[in-house]
Motif scaffolding. Structure first.
Motif, PDB file in Angstrom:
ATOM      1  N   GLY A 127       0.803  -1.208   0.000  1.00 27.17           N
ATOM      2  CA  GLY A 127       0.000   0.000   0.000  1.00 27.17           C
ATOM      3  C   GLY A 127       0.842   1.266   0.000  1.00 27.17           C
ATOM      4  N   THR A 146      -4.432   0.227  -1.650  1.00 23.87           N
ATOM      5  CA  THR A 146      -3.930  -1.147  -1.712  1.00 23.87           C
ATOM      6  C   THR A 146      -4.312  -1.810  -3.033  1.00 23.87           C
ATOM      7  N   THR A 153      -8.615  -0.866  -4.267  1.00 21.87           N
ATOM      8  CA  THR A 153      -8.965  -1.160  -2.873  1.00 21.87           C
ATOM      9  C   THR A 153      -8.235  -0.197  -1.954  1.00 21.87           C
ATOM     10  N   ARG A 154      -8.755  -0.075  -0.736  1.00 26.10           N
ATOM     11  CA  ARG A 154      -8.166   0.781   0.289  1.00 26.10           C
ATOM     12  C   ARG A 154      -8.236   0.067   1.621  1.00 26.10           C
ATOM     13  N   ASP A 155      -7.288   0.371   2.492  1.00 27.38           N
ATOM     14  CA  ASP A 155      -7.306  -0.155   3.854  1.00 27.38           C
ATOM     15  C   ASP A 155      -6.895   0.953   4.807  1.00 27.38           C
ATOM     16  N   GLU A 156      -7.596   1.026   5.937  1.00 30.90           N
ATOM     17  CA  GLU A 156      -7.171   1.931   7.006  1.00 30.90           C
ATOM     18  C   GLU A 156      -6.405   1.073   8.000  1.00 30.90           C
ATOM     19  N   LEU A 157      -5.111   1.388   8.152  1.00 26.93           N
ATOM     20  CA  LEU A 157      -4.226   0.587   8.991  1.00 26.93           C
ATOM     21  C   LEU A 157      -3.557   1.443  10.055  1.00 26.93           C
ATOM     22  N   ASN A 172      -5.878  -3.594  11.214  1.00 31.69           N
ATOM     23  CA  ASN A 172      -6.638  -3.260  10.013  1.00 31.69           C
ATOM     24  C   ASN A 172      -8.041  -2.866  10.468  1.00 31.69           C
ATOM     25  N   ASP A 174     -10.489  -1.913   8.351  1.00 33.56           N
ATOM     26  CA  ASP A 174     -11.449  -2.136   7.277  1.00 33.56           C
ATOM     27  C   ASP A 174     -12.555  -3.049   7.794  1.00 33.56           C
ATOM     28  N   GLU A 177     -12.202  -6.718   6.997  1.00 35.56           N
ATOM     29  CA  GLU A 177     -10.951  -7.407   7.326  1.00 35.56           C
ATOM     30  C   GLU A 177     -10.423  -7.092   8.716  1.00 35.56           C
ATOM     31  N   ARG A 178     -11.234  -6.651   9.624  1.00 34.27           N
ATOM     32  CA  ARG A 178     -10.735  -6.255  10.958  1.00 34.27           C
ATOM     33  C   ARG A 178      -9.817  -7.334  11.506  1.00 34.27           C
TER      34      ARG A 178
END
Length: 188
Positions: A127, A146, A153-157, A172, A174, A177-178
């Motif tokens: 990412g 990502t 796609t996107r992820d908040e990490l 993560n 999201d 996908e937590r």
């Protein structure tokens, strides 16, 4: 009527003595120059040093100049803090070996995390920063692009280093996908 007549005469006399708008805008600089001769020295126009337009003075004291422009707070810098950068291996708590940090070995694929200045990567995924919501020397929470294989796609990490345990925890946020994963720094 007798009372108004003197008032009317006074108004007419005043307007007759006032210059017309055309007379007010006459440029006399050419006439003045011809009267002074070709060798006449022109006197410069005095300038007030108040920071006004076009006079060459800087801004008044107390106001920032362009060089003093507000910088974006470091909390929003789109780079990983130095403490987080490097190569990490997913682990259940045990120390990792150099062999476990070879991301091209079958048993290690998807478990070795490499973090650079502006992004992170696993074997073939990773990412890049979109935005940062929180940042400290050993911590960052951000939204990452990502995208992989033309699938946006996107992820908040959140990446957080524990200097005592010598681990990196990645959370993560999201909704689909937590998860929380713990990594150990790879040996050099």
């Amino acid at each position: 009527m007798r009372f108004c007549l003197p008032l009317l005469i006074a108004l007419l006399a005043t307007s007759a003595c006032s210059p017309t708008p055309d007379e007010q805008e006459v440029d006399t600089s050419a006439a003045d120059a011809s009267l002074q001769g070709p060798d006449a020295v022109q006197t410069p126009i005095p300038v007030e040093p108040d920071g006004g337009i076009g006079d060459g003075a800087g801004p008044p004291k107390g106001l920032p100049s362009d060089g003093d422009a507000q910088q974006e707070p470091s909390a929003f810098a789109q780079t990983f803090p130095t403490a987080i950068r490097g190569k990490w291996r997913e682990t259940d708590g045990a120390a990792v070996t150099k062999a476990q940090c070879d991301g091209y070995q079958q048993d290690n694929m998807g478990k070795v995390l490499t973090i650079g200045e502006d992004g992170y990567s696993f074997f073939e995924t990773g990412g890049k920063f979109i935005s940062v919501s929180d940042r400290a020397p050993g911590h960052i929470r951000a939204l990452f692009d990502t995208t992989y294989a033309d699938e946006p796609t996107r992820d908040e990490l959140e990446f957080r280093v524990d200097p005592v345990a010598k681990t990196l925890t990645v959370r993560n946020f999201d909704t689909g996908e937590r998860s929380t994963t713990t990594y150990r720094r790879c040996p050099d």
